[in-house]
Enzyme design. Structure first.
Site, PDB file in Angstrom:
ATOM      1  CB  SER A  25      19.384 -22.279 -59.753  1.00  0.00           C
ATOM      2  OG  SER A  25      18.283 -22.682 -60.519  1.00  0.00           O
ATOM      3  CE1 TYR A  50      20.174 -18.611 -63.653  1.00  0.00           C
ATOM      4  CE2 TYR A  50      18.839 -20.591 -63.430  1.00  0.00           C
ATOM      5  CZ  TYR A  50      19.345 -19.416 -62.897  1.00  0.00           C
ATOM      6  OH  TYR A  50      19.024 -19.058 -61.608  1.00  0.00           O
TER       7      TYR A  50
HETATM    8  N1  LIG Z   1      14.195 -15.930 -58.767  1.00  0.00           N
HETATM    9  C1  LIG Z   1      14.295 -17.256 -58.752  1.00  0.00           C
HETATM   10  O1  LIG Z   1      13.288 -18.006 -58.819  1.00  0.00           O
HETATM   11  C2  LIG Z   1      15.642 -17.921 -58.620  1.00  0.00           C
HETATM   12  C3  LIG Z   1      15.686 -19.322 -58.589  1.00  0.00           C
HETATM   13  C4  LIG Z   1      16.910 -19.948 -58.478  1.00  0.00           C
HETATM   14  C5  LIG Z   1      18.061 -19.201 -58.365  1.00  0.00           C
HETATM   15  N2  LIG Z   1      17.992 -17.845 -58.428  1.00  0.00           N
HETATM   16  C6  LIG Z   1      19.242 -17.096 -58.330  1.00  0.00           C
HETATM   17  O2  LIG Z   1      19.129 -16.116 -57.319  1.00  0.00           O
HETATM   18  C7  LIG Z   1      19.929 -14.970 -57.659  1.00  0.00           C
HETATM   19  C8  LIG Z   1      19.070 -13.723 -57.606  1.00  0.00           C
HETATM   20  O3  LIG Z   1      18.000 -13.910 -58.509  1.00  0.00           O
HETATM   21  P1  LIG Z   1      16.782 -12.911 -58.582  1.00  0.00           P
HETATM   22  O4  LIG Z   1      15.631 -13.680 -59.114  1.00  0.00           O
HETATM   23  O5  LIG Z   1      16.642 -12.176 -57.269  1.00  0.00           O
HETATM   24  O6  LIG Z   1      17.294 -11.968 -59.729  1.00  0.00           O
HETATM   25  P2  LIG Z   1      17.243 -10.399 -59.881  1.00  0.00           P
HETATM   26  O7  LIG Z   1      17.554 -10.104 -61.309  1.00  0.00           O
HETATM   27  O8  LIG Z   1      15.989  -9.838 -59.279  1.00  0.00           O
HETATM   28  O9  LIG Z   1      18.411  -9.920 -58.951  1.00  0.00           O
HETATM   29  C9  LIG Z   1      19.744  -9.980 -59.350  1.00  0.00           C
HETATM   30  C10 LIG Z   1      20.442  -8.792 -58.721  1.00  0.00           C
HETATM   31  O10 LIG Z   1      21.824  -8.889 -58.995  1.00  0.00           O
HETATM   32  C11 LIG Z   1      22.281  -7.609 -59.380  1.00  0.00           C
HETATM   33  N3  LIG Z   1      23.446  -7.785 -60.227  1.00  0.00           N
HETATM   34  C12 LIG Z   1      23.484  -8.338 -61.463  1.00  0.00           C
HETATM   35  N4  LIG Z   1      24.732  -8.319 -61.932  1.00  0.00           N
HETATM   36  C13 LIG Z   1      25.498  -7.755 -60.980  1.00  0.00           C
HETATM   37  C14 LIG Z   1      26.871  -7.462 -60.875  1.00  0.00           C
HETATM   38  N5  LIG Z   1      27.734  -7.748 -61.844  1.00  0.00           N
HETATM   39  N6  LIG Z   1      27.308  -6.911 -59.729  1.00  0.00           N
HETATM   40  C15 LIG Z   1      26.456  -6.617 -58.737  1.00  0.00           C
HETATM   41  N7  LIG Z   1      25.146  -6.867 -58.782  1.00  0.00           N
HETATM   42  C16 LIG Z   1      24.674  -7.423 -59.895  1.00  0.00           C
HETATM   43  C17 LIG Z   1      21.117  -6.980 -60.124  1.00  0.00           C
HETATM   44  O11 LIG Z   1      21.215  -5.573 -60.151  1.00  0.00           O
HETATM   45  C18 LIG Z   1      19.944  -7.455 -59.283  1.00  0.00           C
HETATM   46  O12 LIG Z   1      19.682  -6.587 -58.207  1.00  0.00           O
HETATM   47  C19 LIG Z   1      20.504 -15.255 -59.057  1.00  0.00           C
HETATM   48  O13 LIG Z   1      21.799 -15.767 -58.892  1.00  0.00           O
HETATM   49  C20 LIG Z   1      19.585 -16.336 -59.605  1.00  0.00           C
HETATM   50  O14 LIG Z   1      20.246 -17.132 -60.546  1.00  0.00           O
HETATM   51  C21 LIG Z   1      16.809 -17.186 -58.529  1.00  0.00           C
END
Ligand SMILES: NC(=O)c1ccc[n+]([C@@H]2O[C@H](COP(=O)([O-])OP(=O)(O)OC[C@H]3O[C@@H](n4cnc5c(N)ncnc54)[C@H](O)[C@@H]3O)[C@@H](O)[C@H]2O)c1
Length: 236
Positions: A25, A50
């Site tokens: 991130s 985070y």
């Molecule tokens: N959305 C953003 O702007 C952003 C920015 C930087 C980093 N990220 C990172 O990207 C990744 C995805 O983020 P997102 O925004 O798509 O979040 P999100 O909450 O939409 O997706 C996360 C997914 O992971 C699954 N999940 C959670 N715990 C789990 C587990 N123990 N086993 C299996 N699946 C599990 C959830 O069911 C969900 O489908 C995360 O690691 C987040 O930190 C996101």
């Protein structure tokens, strides 16, 4: 964090693992003063828990790559947005509030900038990166050099939050989610900065371009238009 650790523990037992790609991130840059943020910058001043967990993921990935020669690539995503996004993210929450006629709060008196990245661009970046793992090679000591890499995926174009919500409101009106005469100014409140927030995020994507010939390009107008059209259809 626990999930990430488990993935690596499982990985080290599968010799055929070609490449582990994981989400990091932009938050790892903390309150980095230098922009744009480069993967060469020091990232040991997280301003949220985070961010500390995301940095820990990168450190564990490095250790596992070194110990078990597992190719791994971390992708530092910069504020992802778009259709079917996360309802807890700002643009989605703003939309929900505006639809209900509630007021939205804009932190740091509207002086934050974010390098918003459209979800399809993120997906394109992930797919390209997945197909090309860091090389496995040995160092002068004949021991494996960790096949480890980290890249930024961002738009390399930070947008002011006020401009962002202005475009969002225009696109919500265009998609008929808000009425034509919606008084957006009356539903906007400028408030102080939050302690775990940063004033700007700005990706240097030159390494991604160099190694994969790719950088995200979707404009905010196009991305928010797609979001608004999806929202109208999904919640109609
Ligand atoms: N959305 C953003 O702007 C952003 C920015 C930087 C980093 N990220 C990172 O990207 C990744 C995805 O983020 P997102 O925004 O798509 O979040 P999100 O909450 O939409 O997706 C996360 C997914 O992971 C699954 N999940 C959670 N715990 C789990 C587990 N123990 N086993 C299996 N699946 C599990 C959830 O069911 C969900 O489908 C995360 O690691 C987040 O930190 C996101």
């Amino acid at each position: 964090m626990v999930g990430f650790f488990n993935i690596f523990e499982a990985c080290r037992h599968c010799e055929s693992l070609e490449h582990l790609v994981y989400a990091s991130s932009s938050s790892v840059y903390g309150s980095n003063k230098k922009v744009p943020y480069s993967t060469d910058d020091k990232v040991d001043n997280p301003v949220s828990l985070y961010a500390a967990t995301k940095k820990s993921n990168e450190l564990m990935a490095h250790a596992y790559s070194k110990l078990y020669n597992i190719p791994s690539t971390g992708l530092r995503f910069f504020t992802v947005y778009g259709p079917a996004g996360r309802p807890d993210m700002a643009y989605f929450g703003f939309t929900n509030k505006l639809v209900k006629g509630e007021t939205i709060k804009i932190f740091n008196y509207g002086n934050c900038k974010r390098d918003f990245t459209y979800v399809d661009d993120i997906v394109e970046g992930i797919v390209r990166v997945m197909k090309k793992a860091p090389d496995k090679k040995n160092g002068e000591d004949r021991l494996p050099i960790p096949p480890y890499a980290v890249y930024n995926i961002g738009n390399q174009n930070p947008e002011n939050l006020q401009d962002f919500v202005q475009i969002l409101s225009e696109e919500l009106i265009r998609a008929k989610i808000l009425p034509e005469d919606y008084d957006f100014e009356a539903h906007k409140e400028l408030v102080p900065m939050q302690s775990d927030d940063v004033p700007v995020t700005y990706a240097d994507t030159s390494a991604l371009e160099r190694d994969f010939g790719y950088k995200p390009r979707t404009s905010l107008r196009d991305g928010l238009r797609n979001f608004a059209e999806w929202y109208a259809e999904f919640y109609k």
